[in-house]
Write a protein that holds these residues in place. Structure first.
Motif, PDB file in Angstrom:
ATOM      1  N   ASP A 167      25.300  89.636  65.815  1.00 21.04           N
ATOM      2  CA  ASP A 167      26.290  90.115  64.847  1.00 21.04           C
ATOM      3  C   ASP A 167      27.338  90.982  65.535  1.00 21.04           C
ATOM      4  O   ASP A 167      28.544  90.854  65.294  1.00 21.04           O
TER       5      ASP A 167
ATOM      6  N   ARG B  91      29.685  88.799  67.723  1.00 21.88           N
ATOM      7  CA  ARG B  91      30.719  88.098  66.942  1.00 21.88           C
ATOM      8  C   ARG B  91      31.811  89.065  66.508  1.00 21.88           C
ATOM      9  O   ARG B  91      33.004  88.753  66.593  1.00 21.88           O
ATOM     10  N   HIS B  92      31.413  90.250  66.084  1.00 20.78           N
ATOM     11  CA  HIS B  92      32.387  91.232  65.591  1.00 20.78           C
ATOM     12  C   HIS B  92      33.319  91.703  66.714  1.00 20.78           C
ATOM     13  O   HIS B  92      34.512  91.910  66.495  1.00 20.78           O
TER      14      HIS B  92
ATOM     15  N   GLN C 279      33.877  89.969  69.495  1.00 18.53           N
ATOM     16  CA  GLN C 279      34.413  88.788  70.187  1.00 18.53           C
ATOM     17  C   GLN C 279      34.043  88.793  71.672  1.00 18.53           C
ATOM     18  O   GLN C 279      34.868  88.606  72.552  1.00 18.53           O
TER      19      GLN C 279
ATOM     20  N   ALA D 257      32.297  98.007  67.441  1.00 16.16           N
ATOM     21  CA  ALA D 257      31.502  97.082  66.630  1.00 16.16           C
ATOM     22  C   ALA D 257      30.125  97.663  66.324  1.00 16.16           C
ATOM     23  O   ALA D 257      29.610  97.549  65.204  1.00 16.16           O
TER      24      ALA D 257
ATOM     25  N   GLU E 264      30.696 100.255  63.586  1.00 15.27           N
ATOM     26  CA  GLU E 264      31.086  99.679  62.295  1.00 15.27           C
ATOM     27  C   GLU E 264      29.942  98.936  61.625  1.00 15.27           C
ATOM     28  O   GLU E 264      29.823  98.935  60.397  1.00 15.27           O
ATOM     29  N   LEU E 265      29.088  98.308  62.426  1.00 18.36           N
ATOM     30  CA  LEU E 265      27.952  97.564  61.872  1.00 18.36           C
ATOM     31  C   LEU E 265      26.690  98.413  61.765  1.00 18.36           C
ATOM     32  O   LEU E 265      25.653  97.929  61.315  1.00 18.36           O
TER      33      LEU E 265
END
Length: 331
Positions: free
Chosen positions: A7, A10-11, A13, A40, A43-44
């Motif tokens: 995850d 992907r966030h 990149q 990332a 944020e996640l």
């Protein structure tokens, strides 16, 4: 649902491997990529599974940083840099005081060999009294500071050049009787004294042993005691080169208490550019080097050593610069 490495990748990149490198500190990552991954992660709200990671790769996620004396402002600033750099890599940083003791250093090396910690950043006082010696079985170790041992990776600033430049600045401003304060058994002092002497010799000034002032420790109290003891038996020098800012803080306090004015009566300079140096009275001229860069580079070298124990060792000289403030003036 708990975010995974995929995850985060992907966030940001990037590849999952790059995320792992940032989280585990296993390989150096460019600052731009590291920032994207860290953003990332935040944020996640990603939380690494440290227990699973330890079972998988045999690592604890803990490294130790050992300094000779944790009571000084310099130690506070460098340990903060290591804790911040470690946090960015998902590492726990254990802070230790070696007190210049070969026995204490040996205990820390033993912990690393026993895999209680993954590696060690060490700041010895003297090569002769360090537990890091040729022929000794060594875990992942990086040495910072002036003691160089070719068997391990090493980060340092060029103390000789820095003191040559600092003393040369005083010479160029017309100072002639320039004292060096900080004499004690340490590699740092030996190198700084060498730079001080080289600057005086290059300027055609005599080397006066009476102007090389010993101290009982690189503390503010040690600096105050040493300058008072010196001035009780010797005339006031044109300038005092203090081997650390912490010493210089004690010197400034003692001079002020005894009625001397800096820089009117004499100039005073230090070394380290600790945060307090900008707020002494007067603000202190000193040698600056970036402690955050020290921490980042040391942990990158330690990660490389953990992943490749056979990698050739390296010695890296970090840049420095003279910071001019109000504690000096032309004579």
């Amino acid at each position: 649902m708990r975010a995974t490495v995929r995850d985060v990748a992907r966030h940001a990149q990037v590849s999952p491997k790059t995320v792992s490198n940032v989280v585990n500190g296993t390989f150096p990552v460019s600052p731009e990529t590291r920032q994207r991954v860290e953003d990332a992660l935040r944020e996640l709200d990603y939380v690494p599974n440290l227990s699973a990671r330890g079972l998988r790769n045999g690592r604890t996620g803990v490294i130790a940083v050992a300094l000779p004396d944790l009571s000084t402002p310099y130690s506070a600033s460098i340990t903060r840099a290591f804790v911040q750099a470690g946090a960015r890599r998902g590492l726990t940083v254990q802070i230790e005081e070696s007190a210049g003791s070969v026995e204490r250093e040996a205990q820390l090396l033993s912990r690393a060999r026993s895999h209680l910690i993954d590696g060690l950043v060490l700041n010895p006082v003297l090569l002769e009294t360090s537990a890091v010696q040729p022929g000794v079985s060594l875990p992942p170790v990086v040495m910072i500071g002036e003691v160089e041992q070719p068997a391990v990776d090493h980060l340092w600033t060029d103390n000789v050049r820095a003191l040559r430049e600092l003393t040369g600045l005083l010479v160029d401003e017309g100072h002639r009787r320039i004292a060096l304060l900080g004499g004690m058994p340490s590699a740092s002092y030996q190198l700084r004294r060498q730079g001080y002497r080289e600057a005086l010799t290059a300027a055609g000034l005599p080397l006066d042993p009476a102007l090389e002032i010993d101290v009982h420790g690189w503390t503010s109290a040690g600096g105050a005691e040493a300058v008072r003891s010196h001035l009780a038996h010797h005339p006031l020098p044109d300038a005092l080169v203090c081997c650390t800012d912490t010493l210089a803080m004690g010197v400034l306090s003692a001079l002020w208490a005894d009625g001397y004015r800096v820089p009117d009566d004499l100039s005073v300079v230090g070394y380290d550019d600790i945060p307090e140096a900008a707020y002494t009275v007067p603000p202190l001229t000193t040698v600056h080097f970036d402690r955050q860069v020290v921490a980042e580079m040391a942990l990158d070298l330690l990660a490389r050593r953990i992943n490749d124990p056979s990698h050739p060792s390296s010695s890296t000289v970090l840049p420095h610069r003279i910071v001019r403030r109000a504690s000096t003036r032309p004579r």
